[in-house]
Design a protein around this motif. Structure first.
Motif, short mmCIF file in Angstrom:
data_model
loop_
_atom_site.label_atom_id
_atom_site.label_comp_id
_atom_site.label_asym_id
_atom_site.label_seq_id
_atom_site.Cartn_x
_atom_site.Cartn_y
_atom_site.Cartn_z
N GLN A 137 11.10 30.43 8.07
CA GLN A 137 11.71 29.69 9.19
C GLN A 137 10.82 28.59 9.76
OE1 GLN A 137 12.16 33.47 9.50
NE2 GLN A 137 13.78 32.81 8.10
N LEU A 138 9.68 28.33 9.11
CA LEU A 138 8.80 27.25 9.54
C LEU A 138 9.03 26.05 8.63
CD1 LEU A 138 6.36 26.31 11.32
CD2 LEU A 138 4.89 27.11 9.47
N SER A 139 9.41 24.92 9.23
CA SER A 139 9.63 23.70 8.45
C SER A 139 8.34 22.87 8.40
CB SER A 139 10.74 22.86 9.09
OG SER A 139 11.96 23.57 9.07
N PHE A 140 8.18 22.14 7.31
CA PHE A 140 7.01 21.28 7.14
C PHE A 140 7.17 20.06 8.04
CE2 PHE A 140 4.30 18.09 5.31
CZ PHE A 140 3.21 18.79 4.81
N ASN A 141 6.29 19.93 9.03
CA ASN A 141 6.33 18.84 10.01
C ASN A 141 5.31 17.80 9.59
OD1 ASN A 141 6.70 17.28 12.29
ND2 ASN A 141 5.57 18.66 13.65
N ALA A 142 5.75 16.64 9.13
CA ALA A 142 4.87 15.70 8.43
C ALA A 142 3.75 15.10 9.28
CB ALA A 142 5.71 14.60 7.79
N PRO A 143 3.99 14.53 10.48
CA PRO A 143 2.92 13.78 11.16
C PRO A 143 1.63 14.55 11.43
CG PRO A 143 5.04 13.22 12.10
CD PRO A 143 5.28 14.38 11.18
N ASP A 192 1.40 20.40 16.09
CA ASP A 192 1.72 21.75 15.62
C ASP A 192 1.65 21.78 14.10
OD1 ASP A 192 2.53 24.33 15.38
OD2 ASP A 192 4.62 23.99 15.95
N TYR A 193 0.43 21.84 13.59
CA TYR A 193 0.26 21.88 12.14
C TYR A 193 -0.13 23.29 11.70
CZ TYR A 193 -4.88 21.90 12.44
OH TYR A 193 -6.19 22.24 12.67
N HIS A 194 -0.02 23.54 10.40
CA HIS A 194 -0.38 24.82 9.80
C HIS A 194 -1.09 24.54 8.48
CE1 HIS A 194 2.17 27.62 12.30
NE2 HIS A 194 2.68 26.43 12.64
N GLY A 195 -1.74 25.56 7.95
CA GLY A 195 -2.21 25.48 6.59
C GLY A 195 -1.04 25.73 5.64
N TRP A 196 -0.82 24.81 4.72
CA TRP A 196 0.29 24.93 3.77
C TRP A 196 -0.25 24.85 2.35
CZ3 TRP A 196 5.73 25.13 4.32
CH2 TRP A 196 6.22 25.04 5.63
N ILE A 197 0.38 25.61 1.45
CA ILE A 197 0.18 25.44 0.02
C ILE A 197 1.55 25.28 -0.62
CG2 ILE A 197 -0.64 26.46 -2.14
CD1 ILE A 197 -2.68 28.02 -0.48
N SER A 217 12.39 20.74 -9.44
CA SER A 217 13.40 21.51 -8.69
C SER A 217 12.95 22.95 -8.50
CB SER A 217 14.75 21.48 -9.42
OG SER A 217 14.69 22.20 -10.64
N LYS A 218 11.95 23.36 -9.29
CA LYS A 218 11.36 24.69 -9.14
C LYS A 218 10.11 24.54 -8.28
CE LYS A 218 12.90 26.09 -13.76
NZ LYS A 218 12.45 26.48 -15.14
N ARG A 219 10.23 24.94 -7.02
CA ARG A 219 9.12 24.76 -6.10
C ARG A 219 9.12 25.88 -5.07
NH1 ARG A 219 12.52 20.69 -3.42
NH2 ARG A 219 12.49 19.60 -5.43
N GLY A 220 7.97 26.08 -4.46
CA GLY A 220 7.84 27.09 -3.41
C GLY A 220 6.73 26.68 -2.46
N ALA A 221 6.60 27.41 -1.36
CA ALA A 221 5.59 27.07 -0.36
C ALA A 221 5.13 28.33 0.35
CB ALA A 221 6.13 26.05 0.63
N TRP A 222 3.90 28.27 0.82
CA TRP A 222 3.34 29.30 1.69
C TRP A 222 2.67 28.60 2.85
CZ3 TRP A 222 -1.79 30.16 3.21
CH2 TRP A 222 -2.02 31.36 3.89
N ALA A 223 2.82 29.15 4.05
CA ALA A 223 2.21 28.56 5.24
C ALA A 223 1.56 29.65 6.08
CB ALA A 223 3.25 27.81 6.07
N THR A 224 0.49 29.29 6.79
CA THR A 224 -0.19 30.24 7.65
C THR A 224 0.71 30.64 8.82
OG1 THR A 224 -1.22 28.42 8.89
CG2 THR A 224 -2.46 29.37 7.05
N LEU A 225 0.51 31.85 9.30
CA LEU A 225 1.32 32.36 10.40
C LEU A 225 1.07 31.62 11.70
CD1 LEU A 225 0.93 36.19 9.71
CD2 LEU A 225 3.02 34.85 9.43
N GLY A 226 -0.21 31.31 11.97
CA GLY A 226 -0.57 30.70 13.24
C GLY A 226 -0.74 29.21 13.17
#
Length: 330
Positions: free
Chosen positions: A93-99, A127-132, A141-150
């Protein structure tokens, strides 16, 4: 403009140039020290596919989006179905926020998957996070993501993530809003992921020091340095991940079982200086063990006193059950 150049090694002349888009003159969240932005990290090449993967920030007065591109190494043309707009991705439920996101970490290519890590800007604003982000190099089209909780908990490391050839290992920085519990935080953490950036939240795939909350409060985080994967002949176990925190603690971890909180194989102090480690380690093997070489800004614990100030230090990981790190030279 954010552009990739290919140069002829014999003449230094440009073979091709590809512009991935306009470079933002600022990030749009009010801090940072890189203006303009664009392509900041080291790309990665799939030699067999003759494709270079590159990540960049796109925009005009501010960052509009982050993109991952796949270009032919022969003529610079974009591969079909690329680029990938990272702002379309989400995790839990966390969207990648670009700026507020910044992409400094070198790209990785493991088992055909391109991995791109993200952190924030100097000043920790927004409001940034660590993303991979993990993307199939042949089919985006085959992609995935992981983001830090905090909030915060960036993956800064310029040298990129470590890999054992199948999985990747990343190191996160400190929380920027003071995480109160591990249930809501991934700060000061080594994480092991595989496939399209998937993580099973069990101890064998995570490590964080028992002092993580103190590290958060003093900005003495892991995330400023890159991890390194090593194999130590004659040691039990043989495969390790080594990560160094800003506060001078070097942690040696069992690559197969990172160990959860405090589950390190060794916690070895290499520096007494505050905020002294921001580095990209390198490793080489001799008959005495594996040397891991890195720089320290101050307080290095060198043999016989050694030099002061900024130094290059080698820590030797000898055979043992378990091995015990020691400073070899400065």
């Amino acid at each position: 403009n954010a552009a990739m150049l290919a140069l002829d090694e014999s003449t230094g002349s440009t073979v091709w140039k590809h512009n991935i888009g306009s470079s933002p003159t600022a990030n749009g969240v009010g801090c940072g020290n890189i203006h303009p932005l664009g392509i900041l990290s080291t790309p990665v090449i799939d030699a067999e596919a003759r494709t270079i993967f590159v990540a960049g920030a796109i925009g005009t007065s501010s960052i509009a989006r982050h993109e991952i591109h796949a270009l032919s190494v022969d003529d610079g043309q974009e591969r079909p179905s690329w680029p990938l707009d990272v702002t379309t991705l989400s995790f839990n439920q966390l969207s990648f926020n670009a700026p507020p996101q910044n992409q400094r970490s070198a790209l990785s290519l493991v088992n055909g998957v391109v991995y791109v890590a993200y952190g924030g800007h100097v000043g920790d604003c927004g409001d940034y996070h660590g993303w991979i982000v993990g993307v199939d190099g042949k089919d985006p089209s085959k992609r995935g993501a992981w983001a830090t909780l905090g909030r915060g908990e960036a993956i800064w490391a310029a040298g990129g993530m470590a890999s054992d050839g199948t999985r990747i290992y990343a190191v996160t920085g400190n929380s920027t809003n003071g995480a109160s519990s591990r249930a809501a935080s991934d700060s000061e953490q080594v994480v092991r992921l595989s496939g399209l950036a998937s993580l099973d939240r069990v101890d064998k795939n995570l490590y964080f020091p028992a002092s993580w909350r103190t590290m958060d409060g003093s900005d003495a985080d892991f995330g400023a340095s890159s991890p390194v994967y090593i194999e130590v002949p004659g040691a039990t176990p043989q495969h390790y991940v080594l990560a160094i925190a800003k506060d001078g603690h070097l942690y040696l971890l069992d690559a197969e079982n990172l160990g959860g909180m405090g589950g390190h194989v060794a916690d070895f102090s290499v520096s007494s200086g505050s905020m002294s480690i921001r580095t990209v380690p390198a490793a080489y093997t001799t008959s005495q063990g594996v040397h891991v070489v890195f720089s320290t800004v101050n307080g290095a614990k060198c043999p016989q006193g050694g030099p002061s100030g900024t130094v290059v230090m080698s820590v030797r990981i000898p055979a043992g059950s378990p091995p015990k790190p020691e400073v070899a030279w400065c």
